[in-house]
Design a protein around this motif. Structure first.
Motif, PDB file in Angstrom:
ATOM      1  N   PRO A  74     -10.926  -5.407   7.736  1.00 51.29           N
ATOM      2  CA  PRO A  74      -9.950  -6.417   7.319  1.00 51.29           C
ATOM      3  C   PRO A  74      -8.562  -6.016   7.808  1.00 51.29           C
ATOM      4  O   PRO A  74      -8.319  -4.849   8.115  1.00 51.29           O
ATOM      5  N   ALA A 121      -5.222  -2.195  -4.559  1.00 58.18           N
ATOM      6  CA  ALA A 121      -5.389  -0.780  -4.228  1.00 58.18           C
ATOM      7  C   ALA A 121      -4.436   0.103  -5.036  1.00 58.18           C
ATOM      8  O   ALA A 121      -4.790   1.212  -5.454  1.00 58.18           O
ATOM      9  N   TYR A 158     -11.438  -6.587  -3.569  1.00 58.56           N
ATOM     10  CA  TYR A 158     -10.062  -6.943  -3.198  1.00 58.56           C
ATOM     11  C   TYR A 158      -9.933  -8.343  -2.614  1.00 58.56           C
ATOM     12  O   TYR A 158      -8.836  -8.731  -2.214  1.00 58.56           O
ATOM     13  N   TYR A 194       0.817  -1.212   0.000  1.00 54.81           N
ATOM     14  CA  TYR A 194       0.000   0.000   0.000  1.00 54.81           C
ATOM     15  C   TYR A 194       0.856   1.270   0.000  1.00 54.81           C
ATOM     16  O   TYR A 194       2.065   1.208   0.198  1.00 54.81           O
ATOM     17  N   ARG A 208     -15.150  -2.591  -8.061  1.00 55.34           N
ATOM     18  CA  ARG A 208     -13.792  -3.045  -7.727  1.00 55.34           C
ATOM     19  C   ARG A 208     -13.805  -3.772  -6.368  1.00 55.34           C
ATOM     20  O   ARG A 208     -14.319  -3.249  -5.385  1.00 55.34           O
ATOM     21  N   GLN A 230     -15.039  -0.596   6.635  1.00 51.08           N
ATOM     22  CA  GLN A 230     -15.247  -0.562   5.183  1.00 51.08           C
ATOM     23  C   GLN A 230     -16.575   0.104   4.811  1.00 51.08           C
ATOM     24  O   GLN A 230     -17.609  -0.156   5.438  1.00 51.08           O
ATOM     25  N   THR A 264      -8.129   4.155   2.213  1.00 50.75           N
ATOM     26  CA  THR A 264      -7.754   3.874   0.825  1.00 50.75           C
ATOM     27  C   THR A 264      -8.361   4.904  -0.129  1.00 50.75           C
ATOM     28  O   THR A 264      -7.724   5.308  -1.105  1.00 50.75           O
ATOM     29  N   TRP A 279      -7.547  -2.266   8.979  1.00 50.74           N
ATOM     30  CA  TRP A 279      -7.944  -1.083   8.214  1.00 50.74           C
ATOM     31  C   TRP A 279      -9.149  -0.467   8.922  1.00 50.74           C
ATOM     32  O   TRP A 279      -9.868  -1.176   9.638  1.00 50.74           O
ATOM     33  N   SER A 293     -14.152  -0.113   0.410  1.00 47.34           N
ATOM     34  CA  SER A 293     -12.858  -0.010   1.080  1.00 47.34           C
ATOM     35  C   SER A 293     -13.024   0.911   2.285  1.00 47.34           C
ATOM     36  O   SER A 293     -14.135   1.330   2.614  1.00 47.34           O
ATOM     37  N   SER A 294     -11.897   1.222   2.912  1.00 52.79           N
ATOM     38  CA  SER A 294     -11.923   2.170   4.029  1.00 52.79           C
ATOM     39  C   SER A 294     -11.805   3.597   3.502  1.00 52.79           C
ATOM     40  O   SER A 294     -11.402   3.817   2.350  1.00 52.79           O
ATOM     41  N   LEU A 310      -2.614  -8.351   2.950  1.00 52.79           N
ATOM     42  CA  LEU A 310      -4.030  -8.497   3.286  1.00 52.79           C
ATOM     43  C   LEU A 310      -4.383  -9.969   3.066  1.00 52.79           C
ATOM     44  O   LEU A 310      -4.574 -10.408   1.933  1.00 52.79           O
TER      45      LEU A 310
HETATM   46  N1  PCA Z   1      -7.950  -0.947   1.884  1.00 54.81           N
HETATM   47  C1  PCA Z   1      -7.472  -2.081   1.133  1.00 54.81           C
HETATM   48  C2  PCA Z   1      -8.041  -3.275   1.817  1.00 54.81           C
HETATM   49  C3  PCA Z   1      -9.039  -2.794   2.780  1.00 54.81           C
HETATM   50  C4  PCA Z   1      -8.855  -1.309   2.796  1.00 54.81           C
HETATM   51  O1  PCA Z   1      -9.413  -0.540   3.552  1.00 54.81           O
HETATM   52  C5  PCA Z   1      -7.948  -2.061  -0.278  1.00 54.81           C
HETATM   53  O2  PCA Z   1      -8.920  -1.371  -0.613  1.00 54.81           O
HETATM   54  O3  PCA Z   1      -7.377  -2.786  -1.083  1.00 54.81           O
END
Ligand code: PCA
Length: 322
Positions: free
Chosen positions: A227, A185, A165, A30, A163, A143, A206, A140, A202-203, A86
């Protein structure tokens, strides 16, 4: 500041004499500025101090050494001695790896910590069978759902290129009538820019790291699950270290898990505020959407329990009785 001085003092107590060291490359997937990466750098520094330079760990962020989906295999096979990943992205290998991505099972930091305590020992065993030593895990933020328009319920999502993951997020997309596309990501901004993906889960972290306000307008803070990223070491490389270096890795890992988790908690509101400050509409889901998502969560939870069998039963029992 006080915490980091405490850590330094603690590590100096452990430190042995300085010796010419071994160097380990540590791939991470990341953004370099992300708190997981920054925390990984501090972990590496702590190991360096503790071992008196006997073990020097060099972090390679942003998927620059290995891409996210290559990191676990690279560590297992000894292409690199250590890496962060992850794990839920590999839940096809073992459904246990998806324990942290079951929607609405543990959707606060407090519940996520409890779930982690319930799963940790079994997860370590399974990883050990894969020639991996689990050092620490950091969550993270919760979500949420990103879209380029207002969404009041699941029917509004039909046909959207979504999208994902991991297998759980792909399943969520399917159950919501969307078309899943699994993308790391690191490639998210490009996927949104080219229309390969039109929405994602996602969070807020991200979303911020990838500046998604350039492409999308709405963040629904559904708080589905948290996650985790896991720091993994190749077992042969770990076993080849002396006791002192192994103790340093374990000690630095304990600190890194606490520090990283604290940072995630502290940053969650800030990340959300950054999305809003950059023009996104940040809001809770409508009652309809929340109800529909809860139903999808119940389906997925039952499916995960069936797939992960006795592991799931043991984790859920420990989670509920903690
Ligand atoms: N970010 C990563 C995994 C979970 C998150 O919050 C992503 O979007 O790939």
């Amino acid at each position: 500041m006080r915490l980091s001085m405490g850590i330094a003092a603690f590590l100096m107590l452990l430190a042995g004499p300085a010796v010419a060291g071994e160097q380990w490359d540590l791939p991470m997937a990341y953004a370099d500025s992300n708190y997981h990466t920054q925390n990984g750098k501090r972990f590496a520094e702590a190991v360096g101090v503790c071992t008196g330079g006997e073990l020097e760990i060099v972090v390679h962020g942003g998927g620059s050494l290995f891409k996210g989906n290559e990191i676990k295999r690279a560590v297992q096979t000894g292409q690199v001695p250590i890496g962060e990943r992850l794990l839920s992205a590999h839940q096809n290998e073992n459904p246990l790896f998806g324990f942290d991505s079951v929607p609405f099972l543990a959707s606060s930091f407090e519940a996520s910590d409890r779930l982690w305590r319930a799963a940790r020992d079994r997860l370590s065993e399974v990883l050990s069978e894969q020639n991996l030593v689990l050092l620490y895990a950091v969550p993270w933020p919760p979500q949420g759902l990103y879209f380029n328009r207002e969404i009041t319920g699941i029917p509004d999502m039909a046909g959207t290129k979504f999208r994902t993951y991991n297998a759980a997020t792909s399943k969520l997309a399917e159950l919501a009538g969307m078309v899943p596309v699994q993308i790391e990501a690191a490639e998210l901004s490009q996927a949104l820019a080219t229309g390969v993906a039109e929405a994602f889960v996602s969070s807020a972290a991200t979303g911020y790291d990838r500046k998604v306000w350039e492409h999308l307008s709405h963040f629904y803070d559904v708080q589905g699950w948290l996650p985790r990223n896991y720091m993994l070491v190749n077992r042969d490389a770990f076993d080849a270290l002396d006791d002192h270096a192994r103790n340093c890795l374990r000690a630095a890992a304990l600190l890194a898990e606490v520090a990283g988790t604290t940072r995630a908690r502290e940053l969650t509101d800030w990340y959300r505020a950054q999305l809003a400050a950059n023009g996104m509409i940040v809001r809770a889901p409508s009652e309809q959407l929340a109800t529909e998502l809860a139903a999808i969560g119940a389906t997925m939870s039952a499916e995960w329990s069936a797939l992960a069998g006795p592991d799931a039963a043991a984790i859920l029992e420990a989670f509920e009785t903690d």
